[in-house]
Scaffold this motif. Structure first.
Motif, PDB file in Angstrom:
ATOM      1  N   LYS A 189       0.749  -1.260  -0.116  1.00 54.18           N
ATOM      2  CA  LYS A 189       0.003  -0.003  -0.032  1.00 54.18           C
ATOM      3  C   LYS A 189       0.877   1.276  -0.142  1.00 54.18           C
ATOM      4  O   LYS A 189       0.532   2.323  -0.033  1.00 54.18           O
ATOM      5  CB  LYS A 189      -0.997   0.011   1.149  1.00 54.18           C
ATOM      6  CG  LYS A 189      -2.100  -1.188   1.191  1.00 54.18           C
ATOM      7  CD  LYS A 189      -2.894  -0.969   2.424  1.00 54.18           C
ATOM      8  CE  LYS A 189      -3.910  -2.105   2.347  1.00 54.18           C
ATOM      9  NZ  LYS A 189      -4.929  -2.049   3.446  1.00 54.18           N
ATOM     10  N   GLU A 190       2.192   0.947  -0.178  1.00 56.72           N
ATOM     11  CA  GLU A 190       3.164   2.137  -0.005  1.00 56.72           C
ATOM     12  C   GLU A 190       3.148   2.640  -1.708  1.00 56.72           C
ATOM     13  O   GLU A 190       3.664   1.986  -2.489  1.00 56.72           O
ATOM     14  CB  GLU A 190       4.398   1.875   0.541  1.00 56.72           C
ATOM     15  CG  GLU A 190       4.372   1.603   1.984  1.00 56.72           C
ATOM     16  CD  GLU A 190       5.692   1.226   2.657  1.00 56.72           C
ATOM     17  OE1 GLU A 190       5.461   0.852   3.958  1.00 56.72           O
ATOM     18  OE2 GLU A 190       6.532   1.213   1.696  1.00 56.72           O
ATOM     19  N   CYS A 196       9.966  11.566  -6.036  1.00 51.64           N
ATOM     20  CA  CYS A 196      10.313  11.038  -4.751  1.00 51.64           C
ATOM     21  C   CYS A 196      10.894   9.893  -4.464  1.00 51.64           C
ATOM     22  O   CYS A 196      11.790   9.635  -3.612  1.00 51.64           O
ATOM     23  CB  CYS A 196       9.039  10.987  -4.000  1.00 51.64           C
ATOM     24  SG  CYS A 196       8.142  12.686  -3.871  1.00 51.64           S
ATOM     25  N   PHE A 197      10.908   8.864  -5.465  1.00 53.06           N
ATOM     26  CA  PHE A 197      11.409   7.596  -5.432  1.00 53.06           C
ATOM     27  C   PHE A 197      12.897   7.791  -5.703  1.00 53.06           C
ATOM     28  O   PHE A 197      13.974   7.471  -5.117  1.00 53.06           O
ATOM     29  CB  PHE A 197      10.749   6.650  -6.554  1.00 53.06           C
ATOM     30  CG  PHE A 197      11.618   5.290  -6.508  1.00 53.06           C
ATOM     31  CD1 PHE A 197      11.338   4.520  -5.500  1.00 53.06           C
ATOM     32  CD2 PHE A 197      12.783   5.161  -7.436  1.00 53.06           C
ATOM     33  CE1 PHE A 197      11.801   2.984  -5.462  1.00 53.06           C
ATOM     34  CE2 PHE A 197      13.257   3.712  -7.213  1.00 53.06           C
ATOM     35  CZ  PHE A 197      12.835   2.817  -6.407  1.00 53.06           C
ATOM     36  N   ASN A 200      14.910   9.798  -2.872  1.00 53.23           N
ATOM     37  CA  ASN A 200      15.003   8.646  -1.370  1.00 53.23           C
ATOM     38  C   ASN A 200      16.151   7.863  -1.861  1.00 53.23           C
ATOM     39  O   ASN A 200      16.842   7.337  -1.040  1.00 53.23           O
ATOM     40  CB  ASN A 200      13.871   8.266  -1.135  1.00 53.23           C
ATOM     41  CG  ASN A 200      12.888   8.973  -0.461  1.00 53.23           C
ATOM     42  OD1 ASN A 200      12.801   9.040   0.734  1.00 53.23           O
ATOM     43  ND2 ASN A 200      12.091   9.939  -0.952  1.00 53.23           N
ATOM     44  N   TRP A 201      16.216   7.466  -3.336  1.00 57.83           N
ATOM     45  CA  TRP A 201      17.152   6.606  -3.781  1.00 57.83           C
ATOM     46  C   TRP A 201      18.566   6.980  -3.677  1.00 57.83           C
ATOM     47  O   TRP A 201      19.429   6.271  -3.215  1.00 57.83           O
ATOM     48  CB  TRP A 201      16.927   5.930  -4.987  1.00 57.83           C
ATOM     49  CG  TRP A 201      17.902   4.857  -5.568  1.00 57.83           C
ATOM     50  CD1 TRP A 201      18.965   5.041  -6.165  1.00 57.83           C
ATOM     51  CD2 TRP A 201      17.807   3.390  -5.484  1.00 57.83           C
ATOM     52  NE1 TRP A 201      19.654   3.887  -6.394  1.00 57.83           N
ATOM     53  CE2 TRP A 201      18.993   2.859  -6.019  1.00 57.83           C
ATOM     54  CE3 TRP A 201      17.037   2.679  -4.656  1.00 57.83           C
ATOM     55  CZ2 TRP A 201      19.143   1.491  -6.076  1.00 57.83           C
ATOM     56  CZ3 TRP A 201      16.903   1.480  -4.950  1.00 57.83           C
ATOM     57  CH2 TRP A 201      18.283   0.646  -5.329  1.00 57.83           C
ATOM     58  N   GLN A 202      18.691   8.357  -3.674  1.00 60.43           N
ATOM     59  CA  GLN A 202      19.996   8.862  -3.727  1.00 60.43           C
ATOM     60  C   GLN A 202      20.349   9.553  -2.194  1.00 60.43           C
ATOM     61  O   GLN A 202      21.491   9.149  -1.979  1.00 60.43           O
ATOM     62  CB  GLN A 202      20.002  10.144  -4.812  1.00 60.43           C
ATOM     63  CG  GLN A 202      21.197  11.025  -4.843  1.00 60.43           C
ATOM     64  CD  GLN A 202      21.162  12.064  -5.581  1.00 60.43           C
ATOM     65  OE1 GLN A 202      20.092  12.300  -6.324  1.00 60.43           O
ATOM     66  NE2 GLN A 202      22.376  12.928  -5.940  1.00 60.43           N
ATOM     67  N   PHE A 207      13.162   6.610   3.336  1.00 66.03           N
ATOM     68  CA  PHE A 207      13.036   5.307   3.024  1.00 66.03           C
ATOM     69  C   PHE A 207      14.518   5.073   2.773  1.00 66.03           C
ATOM     70  O   PHE A 207      15.059   5.704   2.035  1.00 66.03           O
ATOM     71  CB  PHE A 207      12.334   4.861   1.830  1.00 66.03           C
ATOM     72  CG  PHE A 207      10.756   4.987   2.058  1.00 66.03           C
ATOM     73  CD1 PHE A 207      10.004   4.302   2.870  1.00 66.03           C
ATOM     74  CD2 PHE A 207      10.176   6.208   1.390  1.00 66.03           C
ATOM     75  CE1 PHE A 207       8.790   4.497   3.035  1.00 66.03           C
ATOM     76  CE2 PHE A 207       8.699   6.526   1.870  1.00 66.03           C
ATOM     77  CZ  PHE A 207       8.203   5.761   2.639  1.00 66.03           C
ATOM     78  N   LYS A 208      15.117   3.659   3.184  1.00 67.28           N
ATOM     79  CA  LYS A 208      16.247   3.225   2.826  1.00 67.28           C
ATOM     80  C   LYS A 208      16.235   2.626   1.675  1.00 67.28           C
ATOM     81  O   LYS A 208      15.388   1.992   1.212  1.00 67.28           O
ATOM     82  CB  LYS A 208      16.938   2.450   4.099  1.00 67.28           C
ATOM     83  CG  LYS A 208      16.776   2.995   5.514  1.00 67.28           C
ATOM     84  CD  LYS A 208      17.710   4.104   5.548  1.00 67.28           C
ATOM     85  CE  LYS A 208      18.154   5.046   6.658  1.00 67.28           C
ATOM     86  NZ  LYS A 208      19.004   5.981   6.702  1.00 67.28           N
ATOM     87  N   ARG A 209      17.642   2.547   1.146  1.00 69.77           N
ATOM     88  CA  ARG A 209      17.839   1.861  -0.264  1.00 69.77           C
ATOM     89  C   ARG A 209      17.383   0.447  -0.157  1.00 69.77           C
ATOM     90  O   ARG A 209      16.676   0.027  -1.061  1.00 69.77           O
ATOM     91  CB  ARG A 209      19.115   2.120  -0.512  1.00 69.77           C
ATOM     92  CG  ARG A 209      19.382   1.822  -2.292  1.00 69.77           C
ATOM     93  CD  ARG A 209      20.599   2.063  -2.590  1.00 69.77           C
ATOM     94  NE  ARG A 209      20.766   3.666  -2.524  1.00 69.77           N
ATOM     95  CZ  ARG A 209      21.862   4.284  -2.770  1.00 69.77           C
ATOM     96  NH1 ARG A 209      23.142   3.605  -3.032  1.00 69.77           N
ATOM     97  NH2 ARG A 209      21.976   5.548  -2.473  1.00 69.77           N
TER      98      ARG A 209
END
Length: 257
Positions: A189-190, A196-197, A200-202, A207-209
């Motif tokens: 459900k996330e 944004c992905f 956060n990936w960088q 959120f952690k990788r």
């Protein structure tokens, strides 16, 4: 006569016992008798009755073979044989061998290595070509597109981007709280939009990788279907074009995930 005092019959089945013709001394008057030849001569003669030692001896052959007065056998040549004279004036075997110590005749080349072309082509002299360090040498080799296999059935392609077919798309990004535009990412459900992905990936802000690796890229079906607010759908794109796009995306995802 009564009580078994009758004399034995001389005729059995209408033929006399002593004069009955039997094989192999006699022959039948049918197709079998044409191919099977009866035994002639003495039928009860055993294998040890033949004089093989006397008939096959060397003395018997000499006595029975016709000879001439000169001692030659029948139909033999009586003229004098010519003696074989060996030839000694022939070359030795090493005469035909190549002389390895002889100096070979060499021809002077008109150009080094017999090549008169330009050593370095003009294209190799340009400085706008990428250097050896430009290419990635530590990348994964032998990449293959993932296929779904079944016993006795055809293989099917596993799409890299999952298509969500729904009348209305109400998904929102958990970070920016906006409805994603184009392809986005989902894990249970996330939901995260593409911007944004990637952020956060960088930077791994929220959120952690390792957790982001579980997300799958999804896509809305508005480009290929038209629902009109109902569960029914009207296809807008041909199936061949959809499969072609899925194959292209699956191949490019091996190098640009």
């Amino acid at each position: 006569m009564l009580f078994g005092d009758e004399p034995p019959a001389k005729v059995v089945f209408g033929t006399g016992f002593a004069n009955r013709p039997t094989f192999p001394t006699d022959i039948q008057h049918d197709c079998f008798g044409n191919y099977q030849t009866p035994i002639r001569g003495v039928p009860n003669l055993g294998p040890g009755s033949y004089e093989n030692d006397a008939k096959s001896s060397f003395r018997y052959v000499l006595d029975q073979q016709p000879m001439s007065r000169r001692g030659y056998t029948f139909n033999a040549r009586t003229e004098k044989r010519e003696a074989f004279v060996p030839k000694t004036d022939v070359p030795s075997p090493d005469t035909y061998q190549k002389d390895l110590t002889a100096r070979e005749h060499t021809r002077r080349a008109f150009k080094p290595f017999d090549v008169g072309g330009e050593r370095l082509p003009s294209m190799a002299k340009h400085g706008n070509l990428p250097g050896p360090g430009t290419y990635q040498w530590d990348v994964k080799q032998n990449r293959q597109v993932h296929m779904r296999h079944s016993f006795g059935g055809r293989t099917s392609l596993i799409p890299v981007i999952k298509t969500k077919c729904a009348p209305t798309n109400t998904d929102q990004c958990q970070i920016c709280r906006k409805q994603p535009v184009g392809d986005y990412y989902q894990f249970h459900k996330e939901i995260l939009c593409a911007s944004c992905f990637n952020f956060n990936w960088q930077w791994e802000e929220k959120f952690k990788r390792p957790h982001l690796q579980a997300f799958q890229k999804v896509r809305d079906c508005s480009d290929v279907h038209e629902h009109g607010g109902t569960t029914a759908k009207v296809q807008l794109v041909d199936d061949r074009l959809i499969k072609k796009l899925q194959r292209k995306e699956a191949y490019l995802s091996l190098y640009w995930p």
